[in-house]
Enzyme design. Structure first.
Site, PDB file in Angstrom:
ATOM      1  N   ARG A  22     -11.985  18.375 -37.166  1.00  0.00           N
ATOM      2  CA  ARG A  22     -12.572  16.689 -37.867  1.00  0.00           C
ATOM      3  C   ARG A  22     -13.653  16.603 -37.292  1.00  0.00           C
ATOM      4  NH1 ARG A  22      -6.553  13.951 -38.028  1.00  0.00           N
ATOM      5  NH2 ARG A  22      -5.623  15.572 -39.297  1.00  0.00           N
ATOM      6  N   SER A 113      -7.304  13.120 -42.516  1.00  0.00           N
ATOM      7  CA  SER A 113      -6.057  12.150 -42.466  1.00  0.00           C
ATOM      8  C   SER A 113      -6.464  10.985 -42.422  1.00  0.00           C
ATOM      9  CB  SER A 113      -5.478  12.541 -41.182  1.00  0.00           C
ATOM     10  OG  SER A 113      -4.359  12.032 -41.207  1.00  0.00           O
ATOM     11  N   HIS A 114      -6.261  10.209 -41.488  1.00  0.00           N
ATOM     12  CA  HIS A 114      -5.994   8.606 -41.522  1.00  0.00           C
ATOM     13  C   HIS A 114      -7.585   8.158 -41.064  1.00  0.00           C
ATOM     14  CE1 HIS A 114      -5.239  10.456 -37.534  1.00  0.00           C
ATOM     15  NE2 HIS A 114      -5.770   9.570 -37.048  1.00  0.00           N
ATOM     16  N   ASP A 278      -0.815   7.435 -45.732  1.00  0.00           N
ATOM     17  CA  ASP A 278      -2.383   7.394 -45.149  1.00  0.00           C
ATOM     18  C   ASP A 278      -3.298   8.220 -46.123  1.00  0.00           C
ATOM     19  OD1 ASP A 278      -1.159   9.930 -44.618  1.00  0.00           O
ATOM     20  OD2 ASP A 278      -2.460  10.527 -42.757  1.00  0.00           O
ATOM     21  N   ASP A 280      -4.431  11.474 -46.478  1.00  0.00           N
ATOM     22  CA  ASP A 280      -3.776  12.695 -47.037  1.00  0.00           C
ATOM     23  C   ASP A 280      -2.251  12.684 -47.332  1.00  0.00           C
ATOM     24  OD1 ASP A 280      -3.282  12.656 -44.410  1.00  0.00           O
ATOM     25  OD2 ASP A 280      -3.245  14.932 -44.259  1.00  0.00           O
ATOM     26  N   ASP A 282       0.472  12.372 -45.297  1.00  0.00           N
ATOM     27  CA  ASP A 282       1.464  12.811 -44.758  1.00  0.00           C
ATOM     28  C   ASP A 282       2.234  11.696 -43.936  1.00  0.00           C
ATOM     29  OD1 ASP A 282      -0.526  12.802 -43.107  1.00  0.00           O
ATOM     30  OD2 ASP A 282      -0.474  14.810 -42.338  1.00  0.00           O
ATOM     31  N   ARG A 283       1.340  10.568 -43.684  1.00  0.00           N
ATOM     32  CA  ARG A 283       1.992   9.554 -42.739  1.00  0.00           C
ATOM     33  C   ARG A 283       2.744   8.541 -43.588  1.00  0.00           C
ATOM     34  NH1 ARG A 283      -1.828   8.496 -37.788  1.00  0.00           N
ATOM     35  NH2 ARG A 283      -2.505  10.567 -37.093  1.00  0.00           N
ATOM     36  N   THR A 345       2.575  17.085 -29.100  1.00  0.00           N
ATOM     37  CA  THR A 345       2.047  16.287 -30.331  1.00  0.00           C
ATOM     38  C   THR A 345       1.540  17.343 -31.272  1.00  0.00           C
ATOM     39  OG1 THR A 345       1.647  14.250 -28.968  1.00  0.00           O
ATOM     40  CG2 THR A 345       0.446  14.535 -31.258  1.00  0.00           C
ATOM     41  N   GLU A 364       7.348  11.974 -35.408  1.00  0.00           N
ATOM     42  CA  GLU A 364       6.374  11.546 -34.274  1.00  0.00           C
ATOM     43  C   GLU A 364       6.396  10.012 -34.466  1.00  0.00           C
ATOM     44  OE1 GLU A 364       3.404  14.772 -33.655  1.00  0.00           O
ATOM     45  OE2 GLU A 364       3.482  14.659 -35.592  1.00  0.00           O
ATOM     46  N   SER A 366       3.510   8.991 -34.326  1.00  0.00           N
ATOM     47  CA  SER A 366       2.247   8.803 -35.042  1.00  0.00           C
ATOM     48  C   SER A 366       2.443   8.530 -36.438  1.00  0.00           C
ATOM     49  CB  SER A 366       1.250   9.662 -34.693  1.00  0.00           C
ATOM     50  OG  SER A 366       1.816  10.953 -35.066  1.00  0.00           O
ATOM     51  N   LYS A 377       4.520  16.901 -42.251  1.00  0.00           N
ATOM     52  CA  LYS A 377       5.151  15.580 -42.515  1.00  0.00           C
ATOM     53  C   LYS A 377       4.811  15.003 -43.619  1.00  0.00           C
ATOM     54  CE  LYS A 377       1.672  12.991 -39.937  1.00  0.00           C
ATOM     55  NZ  LYS A 377       0.695  14.255 -39.216  1.00  0.00           N
TER      56      LYS A 377
END
Ligand code: G16
Length: 544
Positions: A22, A113-114, A278, A280, A282-283, A345, A364, A366, A377
Site C-alpha cells: 500500500r 482497503s479502508h 469498507d 474493498d 472485507d470489513r 494480525t 479480528e 480490526s 474476511k
C-alpha cells in the site's frame, strides 16, 4: 500478440505489509513502479502458464489504469485466462470466491482497503493464492526479494480491454472474461444463510435496516442482496455508488468514519439493525438501535450462535482470532469445547487453519470476520449472519449482546490509534517497551498485577512456519491485557496501535462506558509506552 521486454531498476520500498503493498497513488505512478511489483509477483510464481488469473479491485482512483497494465503483463507472462469483474470491480471476498469457484491459479486484488482514495491518496495491490486467500509470508518474502533484484519486465503490445461489457474475448492466446461482479457472490451468500427467513422478517417489519456502503465497493453487492433479494426498503443501502475517491471520505467502518450511520443508529427512531463496510468490502461494523457491537464481541456472538445459521448448523470445527482481538471468543470456545487459535494480525494467518479445517469461523478486532466459505474476511457475510441471527432469535441487537455478556461476562475493549507518528519516535516507543519486558512480571498498579510481558511469536500449527515480533503483550493476573504494535497497513509514518481489554463478570457493571471502564489501563499504557510524552500529542487520533 507482440511481447516487449523492458529494462527497469528496482525500488527499495516494495515490501508487502499486513495485506499487500500500500502506497500513495503518486508512488504507484512512478516510472515502472507498478510494473516492477507485478513482474515480481509473476517471478515469484511457478507453473502458471496457461492458467487462470482473477483480477479486480475496489474501484478507487488508478484501479482502471492498473488493471489495463496487469492485463498486458499477464498476457506477456503466459497466463491462459483472465477473469475480471465488470468495470474492474470485485470486492475482496468476491475475488476470493471467484478464485475458488473457477479454480484459478490465483488473483490480483487492487485495494488499499479502508484507506482514502483519489489522486493524492492511497492505492494497493496484493496477490491471492489458489485457496482464495492472501499469499502467506513465505511468498511475500520471496516477492520482496524479487522486487530488489528485478531488471526487466514483460508486457504485451495490445489495446486496452473494454472492462464495462460482460463477455468473453481472446487476445493472442489469452482468453479474457468480463463477469458480473456480484452474481457469484450473491449466489454463495444464498447458500450459507436462510434468505427466506430474513426476507419474511423484513417483510413483517421485524427487521428494519440501514447499510452504509461508504461510497465504496459493497454498494452494488448490498443493493442486490439486501434490497433486491431480501426486500429491504429502497434506500436502506446508502452511499451505494462506488466512487474513485469514496466521496472524499475515509471508507473505514467504525464510528469515527461511518458517522452518518452512527447518527442514524443513535438518533430518533433508529432501525433495528445498522451496518457499514469498507473500501474493498472485507470489513464490517455491526450496530443495533442505540448500540455498537465491538468486532471482538461480534466474533464471539457469531461463534456462540453458529448453529443458528444453515451452513454451520452441524457445528463448527474451531475458532481463531488475531492476538490483539479480545478474549471474548476464547470464552465461547471454552464453553463449547472448541479449539481456539491465537494468530498474528493479518488474515493470511487464518488460511492454513481454514484449509486444514481446524477452524470454521475467525475474526479480528480490526472490524473483520469470516468463515471457511472464502479465504478473506467478509463484510456482507457478517451483516447477513447478524440478520439471520436476529430473524431466528427475534431479539434486538442489544438483547442478543446483553444475553451473551450475561452468559460469558463482558470483555470491555477498545483500541487507541496514534496515526502518522514519526517513524523514529514510533520505533523508539517499541524499543522502550521491549527494554521493560523482563522487569514487568509481578509489577502492579492497584489491582492490575502483571502476569506476563512478551513479544508475540506464532508457530503455524499446520506448516510450522514461525512469525516473530508480532506485537508486545502485557497480561495481568485479573485477565486484563494491553497490547502494543505498529500497523502494517498505513502509508504515512508509523501508526501505533494500543489495544486495551478488561474482563467484567458482574452483570450490573456490563453497561459501563468502555472509555471509563478502561481509563486505568489507558493510564498504565501511557506509563509503559510514553506515546503522549514522546509525541507531544494529548490524545489518540482515532479510538475504535
Ligand atoms: C488488513 C488485514 C487484517 C488486519 C488489518 C489491520 O485489513 O487483512 O488482517 O487486521 O489490516 O492491520 P494493521 O493493524 O497492521 O494496520 P484490511 O481490511 O486493511 O485489508
Amino acid at each position: 500478440m507482440q511481447i516487449k521486454t523492458h529494462n527497469t531498476t528496482p525500488y527499495d520500498d516494495q515490501k508487502p505489509g499486513t495485506s499487500g503493498l500500500r502506497k500513495k497513488v503518486k508512488v504507484f505512478q512512478s516510472p515502472n513502479y507498478l510494473e516492477n511489483f507485478v513482474q515480481s509477483i509473476f517471478n515469484s510464481l511457478d507453473d502458471f502458464q496457461g492458467k487462470i488469473l482473477v483480477l479486480g479491485g475496489d474501484g478507487r482512483y488508478f484501479n482502471r489504469r492498473a488493471i489495463q497494465v496487469i492485463i498486458k503483463m499477464a498476457a506477456a507472462n503466459g497466463f491462459g485466462e483472465l477473469i475480471i469483474g465488470q468495470g474492474g470491480l470485485l470486492s475482496t471476498p468476491a475475488a476470493s470466491n471467484i478464485i475458488r469457484k473457477y479454480q484459478a491459479f490465483g488473483g490480483i486484488v487492487l485495494s488499499a482497503s479502508h484507506n482514502p482514495g483519489g489522486p493524492d491518496e492511497d492505492f494497493g495491490i496484493k496477490y491471492n493464492v489458489s485457496n482464495g486467500g492472501p499469499a502467506p509470508e513465505k511468498f511475500t518474502d520471496t516477492l520482496y526479494a524479487n522486487t530488489k533484484t528485478i531488471s526487466t519486465y514483460q508486457i504485451a503490445e495490445i489495446d486496452d480491454v473494454d472492462l464495462d461489457v460482460i463477455g468473453e474475448s481472446t487476445v493472442g492466446g489469452l482468453k479474457i472474461r468480463i463477469i458480473d461482479s456480484v452474481a457469484d457472490y450473491a449466489e454463495l451468500m444464498a447458500k450459507i444463510f436462510d434468505f427466506d427467513l430474513i426476507k419474511q422478517s423484513i417483510a413483517a417489519g421485524l427487521i428494519t435496516l440501514r447499510f452504509d456502503a461508504m461510497h465504496a465497493i459493497t454498494g452494488p453487492y448490498a443493493r442486490q442482496i439486501l434490497e433486491n433479494q431480501l426486500g429491504a426498503a429502497p434506500g436502506s443501502v446508502f452511499n451505494a455508488v462506488p466512487l474513485e475517491d469514496f466521496g472524499g471520505g475515509h471508507p473505514d467502518p467504525n464510528m469515527a468514519h461511518a458517522h452518518e450511520l452512527t447518527e442514524i443508529m443513535f438518533g430518533d427512531n433508529p432501525p433495528v439493525f445498522g451496518a457499514a463496510s469498507d473500501g474493498d468490502g472485507d470489513r464490517n461494523m455491526i450496530m443495533g438501535a442505540n448500540i455498537f457491537v465491538t468486532p471482538s464481541d461480534s466474533l464471539a456472538i457469531m461463534a456462540a450462535n453458529a448453529r443458528s445459521i444453515p451452513a454451520y448448523a452441524k457445528g463448527i470445527s474451531g475458532v481463531a482470532r488475531s492476538m490483539p482481538t479480545s478474549q471474548a471468543v476464547d470464552r465461547v470456545a471454552d464453553k463449547l469445547s472448541l479449539p481456539c487459535y491465537e494468530t498474528p494480525t493479518g488474515w493470511k494467518f487464518f488460511g492454513n487453519l481454514l484449509d486444514a479445517d481446524k477452524i470454521t469461523i475467525c475474526g479480528e478486532e480490526s472490524f473483520g470476520s469470516g468463515s471457511n466459505h472464502v479465504r478473506e474476511k467478509d463484510g456482507l457475510w457478517a451483516v447477513l449472519f447478524w440478520l439471520n441471527l436476529i430473524a431466528r432469535k427475534r431479539q434486538s441487537v442489544a438483547d442478543i449482546v446483553h444475553e451473551h455478556w450475561q452468559k460469558y461476562g463482558r470483555d470491555i475493549y477498545c483500541r487507541h490509534d496514534y496515526e502518522a507518528v514519526d517513524t523514529e519516535i514510533a520505533n523508539g516507543i517499541l524499543g522502550h517497551l521491549r527494554s521493560q519486558l523482563n522487569s514487568l512480571p509481578g509489577k502492579s498498579w492497584g489491582e492490575n498485577v502483571v502476569k506476563y510481558a512478551d513479544e508475540f511469536s506464532y508457530t503455524d500449527p499446520v506448516d510450522n512456519s514461525v512469525s516473530a515480533n508480532q506485537g508486545i503483550r502485557i497480561g495481568f493476573t485479573n485477565g486484563s491485557r494491553i497490547v502494543f504494535r505498529l500497523s502494517g497497513t498505513g502509508t504515512v509514518g508509523a501508526t501505533l496501535r494500543i489495544y486495551l481489554e478488561r474482563y467484567e463478570r458482574d452483570v450490573l457493571k456490563h453497561d459501563q462506558d468502555a472509555q471509563v471502564a478502561l481509563a486505568e489501563l489507558v493510564e498504565i499504557a501511557e506509563q509503559l509506552c510514553e506515546v503522549k510524552k514522546r509525541t507531544g500529542w494529548t490524545a489518540p487520533t482515532v479510538i475504535t
